[in-house]
Design an enzyme around this catalytic site. Sequence first.
Site, PDB file in Angstrom:
ATOM      1  N   CYS A  45      16.861   7.633  22.746  1.00 26.56           N
ATOM      2  CA  CYS A  45      17.584   7.510  24.238  1.00 26.56           C
ATOM      3  C   CYS A  45      18.771   6.431  23.958  1.00 26.56           C
ATOM      4  O   CYS A  45      18.514   5.268  23.685  1.00 26.56           O
ATOM      5  CB  CYS A  45      16.612   6.944  25.202  1.00 26.56           C
ATOM      6  SG  CYS A  45      17.189   6.557  26.776  1.00 26.56           S
ATOM      7  N   LYS A  71       7.312  13.686  29.455  1.00 22.24           N
ATOM      8  CA  LYS A  71       8.459  12.674  30.099  1.00 22.24           C
ATOM      9  C   LYS A  71       8.039  11.505  29.249  1.00 22.24           C
ATOM     10  O   LYS A  71       6.625  11.202  29.485  1.00 22.24           O
ATOM     11  CB  LYS A  71       8.636  12.671  31.665  1.00 22.24           C
ATOM     12  CG  LYS A  71       9.498  11.287  31.915  1.00 22.24           C
ATOM     13  CD  LYS A  71      10.999  11.465  32.005  1.00 22.24           C
ATOM     14  CE  LYS A  71      11.639  10.313  32.724  1.00 22.24           C
ATOM     15  NZ  LYS A  71      13.143  10.497  32.822  1.00 22.24           N
ATOM     16  N   LYS A  77      12.064  12.150  17.153  1.00 24.30           N
ATOM     17  CA  LYS A  77      13.424  12.700  18.100  1.00 24.30           C
ATOM     18  C   LYS A  77      14.479  11.700  17.377  1.00 24.30           C
ATOM     19  O   LYS A  77      14.640  10.750  17.862  1.00 24.30           O
ATOM     20  CB  LYS A  77      13.055  12.507  19.589  1.00 24.30           C
ATOM     21  CG  LYS A  77      14.132  13.300  20.224  1.00 24.30           C
ATOM     22  CD  LYS A  77      13.754  13.717  21.658  1.00 24.30           C
ATOM     23  CE  LYS A  77      14.892  14.369  22.378  1.00 24.30           C
ATOM     24  NZ  LYS A  77      14.585  14.689  23.669  1.00 24.30           N
TER      25      LYS A  77
END
Lengths: 423, 433
Positions: free
Chosen positions: A134, A45, A172
């Site tokens: 995100c 995480k 990512k």
Amino acid sequence: MPDLTANCAGIESPNPFWLASAPPTNSGEQIMRAFDHGWGGAVWKTLGTPIQNVSSRFGAIHHQGSRGVGFNNIELITDRPLDVNFREIEEVKKHYPEHAVIVSLMVETKEEWKEIIARSIDAGADGLELNFGCPHGMCERGMGSAVGQEPAVNERITSWVKEYSTVPVLVKLTPNVADIVPHGLAAQKGGADGVSLINTIKSIIGVDIDRMVIEPRVGGLSTNGGYCGAAVRPIALHMVAGLARDPAFQLPISGIGGVTNWRDAVEFILLGSSSVQVCTEVMLRGYRIVEDMIEGLESYLREKKVDSVAALVGAAVPTFSEWGDLDLNHETVAKIDPETCIGCYKCMVACHDGAHQCIFPARDDSRVPIVDEAECVGCNLCEIVCPVEGCITMVEVDNGFTPASWNDHVGDGKTLRPKKGAH
Amino acid sequence: MKELPRQRTETLFTDRKGAYTRQQALVEAHRCLFCEDAPCTRACPTHIDIAGFIRKIATGNLRGSAGTIFESNILGRSCARTCPVEVLCVGDCVYNELGVPPIQIGKLQRHATDAAIEAEWSYFEAGAPTGRSVGLVGGGPASLACAHELRRLGHAATIYERHERLGGLNTHGVAPYKLKADIAVEEVDWVLSIGEIDVRTGVEVGKDLGWEELESAHDAVFLGVGLGADHRLSTPGEDLEGIVGAVDWIERMKTGQVDVSEVRSAAVIGGGNTAIDGVRELLGLGIERVTLIYRGDDSGRSGYDHEWDRAKREGASALWRAVPVEYEGTGRVERIRCARLDGDKRPTGEEITVDADFVLLAVGQAKLGDAIAAALSGVESEGGRLVVDESGALGRPGWFAGGDASNGAKEVVNAVAEGKRAARAIHEHLGGA
């Protein structure tokens, strides 16, 4: 026995199934349990300056009785102290040296990157994943997708990270862009060892129509969240394949987005992923799903006589063509098997209302519909709506025409067969 | 209508097919394939748009769902409970072809219609008054469906019923594990809520009110008189205590109380659905030994297989190819002496005696058509049934019929379909478009 081991950008794991950076990888205790179940790797995480989360945090789409076919969250990165996280990373690596532990990171300044990378590597990280994806909360603070949407910023921060990291670095990527390719190339230019995609898609999961408030509700308000789960898989597959087929893009890919089982994972592998990350399905059903994923992948490889996962990576990428290169003379028509047809007439109404009006009621009392093959355009809709597996098949027709694409037609004047269903 | 007593024997029974919770209904509704020109709808005598109402349950549009049902079948609530769905809609669900459990259409229909009636949603308004009036004889499903449709079309309607309550067999005859009288009566009230359906209970037309008198009071007449009293077979000893007609006994159980606490073993004579209902009702009331005695084979009985299978699971036994020749006992029946029959229902000469201290006679009911035909010129009967054309018209102008009186004894849903069909024909007869 086929070799299931994976190597994605130099990060090795006993199998290609990694837990994505998300609630299932929040703590060492969870990740160790996941490894016991069989997961090959875990992306921790995201670490950064610990945040405070809201409640509630998740929303979902339930479609015709299936719960959670789409999912979204407004949770942020880790809310636990960094010291605790690093101590647990160390512990996990001590107990599970063969498993991959990739640490997801998201900080702002070059100094912060330097420090958090050093601590991650000290703790035993096998790789780093830079969270440039995100789409909620963190991007308002100039991180996450705010980075991922700007190729220049992506490239700059990636190069900082590469300056300090001695372990492989995955960037990512966010899907909240018009074309994924420049973003993958930016990571490549910045020196990344690989990319992982997709992160979640900016979304509003729904509206509580009784309260007239967007979900998930935080008191009387909500915000856009990140969409994921089975429903996003086609978007993820497209982006993965888009990078995999681009000649300029050379990096390994860790595929993410709506993977629920081994079949989905194989699709990502066939389109160029050397590891596959899973989150939502684990949130909905637990770590235990991996047992079937491993068995299913193994059986698949045996059946296809492929001796390793590595040999499967990208096998379907060459089939991703441009529309203009598709053969317009390839012709299929629907065939209905009268033996297995149950007479629901779903194909008929679908064809009449949603396609080309070429399926008609039975003339006798059999209720097996009749396909007017002269009019059938071979669109697949009837096969899609048919509730009986294998009852409707799309059968190739030999129409005597040699293959000709639109580009062949326009460029070389090749002959196209007469159009069907265009009256 | 007279209120039902709260103490009724039927309340001892629980529903065989219980109500769905909202969640159960959703799970089942989502399974429906939403077929086009669906076989279930074709199988329904009232042609309810089943796929349509199920989809509305699935989306949470319960009010619309029940509306779809009532549009085709105003007695959709009782039909949800009484219909032999196994041989109608559910029996034709395409899932049967796939070897997948068929959709539980009756239970879904109950879910929607219960909700609608409990919430008192209203769907229908009476049409603009036409000044025409229709007399309906019998207050069962056929007349109720007919009267409701007539009111929608603006005609005045008067129902004449010999019982104290409307509902016909729904109130008086349906097995209580399917439908109880209070639900039937509640449904009747709901149907009547369209307004201005004049109800005359305790009136037997032909006796309390003459046929001609009826005819002159109305512009058209609908006969939904159903069937008459239980047949008896004049078997020696049939007048012993403990031998009763099944329909009569069921009526007392549903609207009042019966006492079978002293009964040790019971027999039911007959092979139809009333006989099987009787068997299951006696078992349900705690009688350990209940035997069905039928003159034909198991394969020859007219009662539904799914009902008899359940009866057997509940402990029923049967004596096939046997007919009572004498009921024996002092004062009260104690045993039944039966003749064994061969495959052609002829006596073999063998006899068998069955212990029974309670006997239900379920060997059919009187058909009322012959008497009515005799009283009214133009009206014809055949085998006791009133002869109607495909619109429900009798041979006498302005006279129509439907339900058991003309179809010979079918289901509630057939009566509803025929009542509604007749209403349309009456409307046309009265000059409506």
